[in-house]
Design a protein around this motif. Structure first.
Motif, PDB file in Angstrom:
ATOM      1  N   TRP A  56       0.836  -1.206   0.000  1.00 30.52           N
ATOM      2  CA  TRP A  56       0.000   0.000   0.000  1.00 30.52           C
ATOM      3  C   TRP A  56       0.867   1.250   0.000  1.00 30.52           C
ATOM      4  O   TRP A  56       0.592   2.198  -0.733  1.00 30.52           O
ATOM      5  CB  TRP A  56      -0.929  -0.008   1.213  1.00 30.52           C
ATOM      6  N   GLY A  57       1.895   1.258   0.834  1.00 26.66           N
ATOM      7  CA  GLY A  57       2.766   2.427   0.915  1.00 26.66           C
ATOM      8  C   GLY A  57       3.490   2.707  -0.391  1.00 26.66           C
ATOM      9  O   GLY A  57       3.567   3.857  -0.834  1.00 26.66           O
ATOM     10  N   ALA A  58       4.000   1.666  -1.019  1.00 32.29           N
ATOM     11  CA  ALA A  58       4.697   1.870  -2.288  1.00 32.29           C
ATOM     12  C   ALA A  58       3.738   2.341  -3.370  1.00 32.29           C
ATOM     13  O   ALA A  58       4.055   3.217  -4.171  1.00 32.29           O
ATOM     14  CB  ALA A  58       5.373   0.567  -2.722  1.00 32.29           C
ATOM     15  N   ARG A  59       2.540   1.771  -3.372  1.00 31.69           N
ATOM     16  CA  ARG A  59       1.561   2.139  -4.392  1.00 31.69           C
ATOM     17  C   ARG A  59       1.166   3.596  -4.311  1.00 31.69           C
ATOM     18  O   ARG A  59       1.078   4.287  -5.324  1.00 31.69           O
ATOM     19  CB  ARG A  59       0.323   1.279  -4.164  1.00 31.69           C
ATOM     20  N   TRP A  67      -0.129  15.688  -1.515  1.00 29.63           N
ATOM     21  CA  TRP A  67       1.176  15.546  -0.865  1.00 29.63           C
ATOM     22  C   TRP A  67       1.027  14.949   0.532  1.00 29.63           C
ATOM     23  O   TRP A  67       1.900  14.219   0.993  1.00 29.63           O
ATOM     24  CB  TRP A  67       1.932  16.872  -0.813  1.00 29.63           C
ATOM     25  N   LEU A  68      -0.099  15.241   1.212  1.00 32.36           N
ATOM     26  CA  LEU A  68      -0.294  14.691   2.552  1.00 32.36           C
ATOM     27  C   LEU A  68      -0.523  13.180   2.494  1.00 32.36           C
ATOM     28  O   LEU A  68       0.019  12.425   3.305  1.00 32.36           O
ATOM     29  CB  LEU A  68      -1.472  15.384   3.234  1.00 32.36           C
ATOM     30  N   LEU A  69      -1.306  12.742   1.520  1.00 29.12           N
ATOM     31  CA  LEU A  69      -1.519  11.304   1.356  1.00 29.12           C
ATOM     32  C   LEU A  69      -0.220  10.595   0.994  1.00 29.12           C
ATOM     33  O   LEU A  69       0.078   9.517   1.506  1.00 29.12           O
ATOM     34  CB  LEU A  69      -2.581  11.039   0.283  1.00 29.12           C
ATOM     35  N   ARG A  70       0.574  11.201   0.128  1.00 25.80           N
ATOM     36  CA  ARG A  70       1.854  10.589  -0.241  1.00 25.80           C
ATOM     37  C   ARG A  70       2.823  10.576   0.939  1.00 25.80           C
ATOM     38  O   ARG A  70       3.613   9.646   1.080  1.00 25.80           O
ATOM     39  CB  ARG A  70       2.450  11.329  -1.422  1.00 25.80           C
ATOM     40  N   GLY A  77       4.378   7.271   2.527  1.00 26.86           N
ATOM     41  CA  GLY A  77       5.821   7.139   2.706  1.00 26.86           C
ATOM     42  C   GLY A  77       6.176   6.691   4.113  1.00 26.86           C
ATOM     43  O   GLY A  77       7.090   5.885   4.304  1.00 26.86           O
ATOM     44  N   ALA A  78       5.444   7.211   5.106  1.00 30.13           N
ATOM     45  CA  ALA A  78       5.686   6.782   6.490  1.00 30.13           C
ATOM     46  C   ALA A  78       5.318   5.313   6.668  1.00 30.13           C
ATOM     47  O   ALA A  78       6.044   4.552   7.322  1.00 30.13           O
ATOM     48  CB  ALA A  78       4.891   7.653   7.453  1.00 30.13           C
ATOM     49  N   VAL A  79       4.207   4.899   6.076  1.00 28.10           N
ATOM     50  CA  VAL A  79       3.809   3.485   6.147  1.00 28.10           C
ATOM     51  C   VAL A  79       4.855   2.622   5.459  1.00 28.10           C
ATOM     52  O   VAL A  79       5.241   1.561   5.966  1.00 28.10           O
ATOM     53  CB  VAL A  79       2.405   3.285   5.520  1.00 28.10           C
ATOM     54  N   LEU A  80       5.326   3.084   4.312  1.00 28.21           N
ATOM     55  CA  LEU A  80       6.342   2.339   3.569  1.00 28.21           C
ATOM     56  C   LEU A  80       7.646   2.235   4.365  1.00 28.21           C
ATOM     57  O   LEU A  80       8.308   1.201   4.352  1.00 28.21           O
ATOM     58  CB  LEU A  80       6.594   3.015   2.221  1.00 28.21           C
ATOM     59  N   ALA A  81       7.999   3.282   5.079  1.00 26.52           N
ATOM     60  CA  ALA A  81       9.255   3.280   5.830  1.00 26.52           C
ATOM     61  C   ALA A  81       9.200   2.367   7.059  1.00 26.52           C
ATOM     62  O   ALA A  81      10.205   1.735   7.406  1.00 26.52           O
ATOM     63  CB  ALA A  81       9.597   4.703   6.263  1.00 26.52           C
ATOM     64  N   PHE A  82       8.049   2.279   7.715  1.00 27.75           N
ATOM     65  CA  PHE A  82       7.973   1.510   8.955  1.00 27.75           C
ATOM     66  C   PHE A  82       7.426   0.097   8.787  1.00 27.75           C
ATOM     67  O   PHE A  82       7.445  -0.692   9.730  1.00 27.75           O
ATOM     68  CB  PHE A  82       7.140   2.270   9.997  1.00 27.75           C
ATOM     69  N   SER A  83       6.959  -0.249   7.604  1.00 22.03           N
ATOM     70  CA  SER A  83       6.451  -1.602   7.379  1.00 22.03           C
ATOM     71  C   SER A  83       7.518  -2.691   7.488  1.00 22.03           C
ATOM     72  O   SER A  83       7.218  -3.775   8.002  1.00 22.03           O
ATOM     73  CB  SER A  83       5.759  -1.689   6.027  1.00 22.03           C
TER      74      SER A  83
END
Length: 86
Positions: A17-20, A60-63, A67-73
């Motif tokens: 989800w984060g990458a998408r 930009w807020l959604l991205r 990005g935070a989800v992608l970083a901590f997953s």
């Protein structure tokens, strides 16, 4: 063991989800924001409001969130693996 597998699966889903949404793959972020605008417009029309629907969050807020989800997953995936194989 089951909790570890579930945690690992949630971490992998967070990675996807984060990458998408962080990189807007195949227009995922744009579609999500458009769907939100349509839902707000439909709700405003159903309530009989004449003014335009309120604006949603900027892209930009959604991205940034994605990005935070992608970083901590990966941390969640690693924790799930440790729990599963411990």
């Amino acid at each position: 063991m089951i909790a570890g597998i579930g945690l690992c699966a949630c971490g992998i889903l967070g990675l996807v989800w984060g990458a998408r949404h962080a990189f807007n793959l195949r227009g995922a972020t744009d579609r999500l924001l458009a769907r939100g605008r349509e839902a707000r417009a439909f709700t405003a029309a159903r309530r009989g409001q004449l003014d335009p629907a309120p604006a949603g969050p900027p892209a930009w807020l959604l991205r940034l969130r994605a990005g935070a989800v992608l970083a901590f997953s990966p941390v969640i995936v690693l924790a799930g693996l440790v729990i599963a194989f411990r």
